[in-house]
Enzyme design. Structure first.
Site, PDB file in Angstrom:
ATOM      1  N   ASN A 128       0.931  -1.292   0.034  1.00 31.71           N
ATOM      2  CA  ASN A 128      -0.063   0.011   0.018  1.00 31.71           C
ATOM      3  C   ASN A 128       0.759   1.091  -0.093  1.00 31.71           C
ATOM      4  OD1 ASN A 128      -2.494   1.359   0.142  1.00 31.71           O
ATOM      5  ND2 ASN A 128      -2.134   1.736   2.521  1.00 31.71           N
ATOM      6  N   HIS A 137       0.665   5.168   1.638  1.00 31.11           N
ATOM      7  CA  HIS A 137      -0.418   5.951   2.205  1.00 31.11           C
ATOM      8  C   HIS A 137       0.271   7.497   2.497  1.00 31.11           C
ATOM      9  CE1 HIS A 137      -2.627   6.907   5.759  1.00 31.11           C
ATOM     10  NE2 HIS A 137      -1.725   7.440   6.450  1.00 31.11           N
ATOM     11  N   SER A 166       4.387   6.953   2.507  1.00 31.47           N
ATOM     12  CA  SER A 166       5.023   5.868   2.886  1.00 31.47           C
ATOM     13  C   SER A 166       4.502   4.776   2.044  1.00 31.47           C
ATOM     14  CB  SER A 166       4.896   5.412   4.541  1.00 31.47           C
ATOM     15  OG  SER A 166       5.003   6.731   5.222  1.00 31.47           O
ATOM     16  N   ASP A 177      -2.759   0.697   8.369  1.00 28.08           N
ATOM     17  CA  ASP A 177      -1.744   1.605   8.003  1.00 28.08           C
ATOM     18  C   ASP A 177      -0.334   1.433   8.908  1.00 28.08           C
ATOM     19  OD1 ASP A 177      -3.070   2.920   5.983  1.00 28.08           O
ATOM     20  OD2 ASP A 177      -3.926   4.192   7.335  1.00 28.08           O
TER      21      ASP A 177
HETATM   22  C1  GRF Z   1      -2.975   8.652  -2.660  1.00 32.78           C
HETATM   23  O1  GRF Z   1      -3.061   9.809  -1.853  1.00 32.78           O
HETATM   24  C2  GRF Z   1      -2.859   7.558  -1.891  1.00 32.78           C
HETATM   25  O2  GRF Z   1      -1.601   7.641  -1.145  1.00 32.78           O
HETATM   26  C3  GRF Z   1      -4.204   7.215  -0.942  1.00 32.78           C
HETATM   27  O3  GRF Z   1      -5.242   7.969  -1.744  1.00 32.78           O
HETATM   28  C4  GRF Z   1      -4.630   8.679  -2.866  1.00 32.78           C
HETATM   29  C5  GRF Z   1      -5.163   7.940  -4.073  1.00 32.78           C
HETATM   30  O4  GRF Z   1      -4.778   8.518  -5.197  1.00 32.78           O
HETATM   31  N1  GRF Z   1      -4.268   6.017  -0.489  1.00 32.78           N
HETATM   32  P1  GRF Z   1      -4.754   8.122  -6.713  1.00 32.78           P
HETATM   33  O5  GRF Z   1      -6.146   7.142  -6.847  1.00 32.78           O
HETATM   34  O6  GRF Z   1      -3.645   7.119  -6.892  1.00 32.78           O
HETATM   35  O7  GRF Z   1      -4.944   9.315  -7.884  1.00 32.78           O
END
Ligand code: GRF
Length: 225
Positions: A113, A115, A142, A151
């Site tokens: 993932n 975050h 991260s 997370d």
């Molecule tokens: C990103 O900021 C990611 O870190 C978070 O949700 C957002 C998703 O953006 N989990 P995208 O769909 O990749 O444009």
């Protein structure tokens, strides 16, 4: 991974804009990511990331979570869809669903993932607002392995930026996305797939040396800078 091995198979799960997905697509196309994006799955039919997948000619599908009786039923259907694509790695890229413990265990060690915060600081949602409210001078993103703690899995790569007095969470989010997320996510995967970065019982091993802190922007390979 030796260059002769077949590329790793990635399934990417999305819910929204898909900018991280786009970064993975571009890294794959330019030869920086030795992987095949075998399926993109969204839980939202209107996710713009689905258009990005189609435009790139990638197989994609939507499993609308509202169509399932409960989280367990949705996660079971999602696992069936993922398994049908036979992935080596399952990549969460803005997938806005909490996954059940059984789902997380099923893909343990190959569920990744990104975050938008400097974990363990600011887990959960609305991280950019939280950074501004707390007056943090540093922010970032991260890449981490997913475990049952929200997370909370081991952080593999962490990119930082200076907040510079920014008070608009939307602008801050855009900076984190373009300056950090879209660079570190494909890089983290490329390192994992090439064995440059790994996790064992003792923690992180990066470029053959044990690391107390995850690599960051200064460590990126030139082609990811
Ligand atoms: C990103 O900021 C990611 O870190 C978070 O949700 C957002 C998703 O953006 N989990 P995208 O769909 O990749 O444009």
């Amino acid at each position: 991974m030796p260059e002769t091995a077949s590329p790793a198979r990635l399934v990417v799960l999305i819910s929204g804009q898909g900018r991280n997905l786009q970064a993975l697509i571009e890294a794959q196309r330019s030869g920086r990511l030795p992987a095949e994006l075998v399926e993109v799955i969204s839980n939202r039919p209107d996710a713009a990331g689905l258009d990005r997948a189609r435009a790139a000619g990638l197989p994609s599908r939507c499993l609308p979570h509202q169509a399932y009786a409960d989280r367990a039923a949705f996660d079971a259907a999602l696992a069936r869809a993922i398994d049908a694509a036979r992935p080596d790695w399952v990549i969460l890229a803005g997938f806005m669903r909490i996954l059940s413990p059984g789902f997380v265990r099923r893909y343990a060690g190959r569920l990744l993932n990104i975050h938008p915060s400097l974990l363990p600081r600011h887990p959960g949602l609305r991280t950019h607002e939280a950074v501004i409210a707390a007056g943090d001078t540093e922010h970032g993103a991260s890449v981490h392995l997913v475990t049952e703690a929200l997370d909370g899995g081991p952080v593999l790569v962490q990119g930082r930026l200076r907040v510079n007095g920014e008070t608009d969470p939307v602008r801050l989010a855009e900076r984190v996305m373009s300056e950090v997320e879209q660079r570190i996510y494909p890089q983290a995967l490329a390192w994992l797939l090439r064995g440059v970065l790994r996790v064992d019982e003792g923690g992180l091993v990066f470029r053959g040396a044990r690391r107390a802190q995850p690599p960051g922007l200064a460590d990126l390979d030139p082609e990811f800078q």
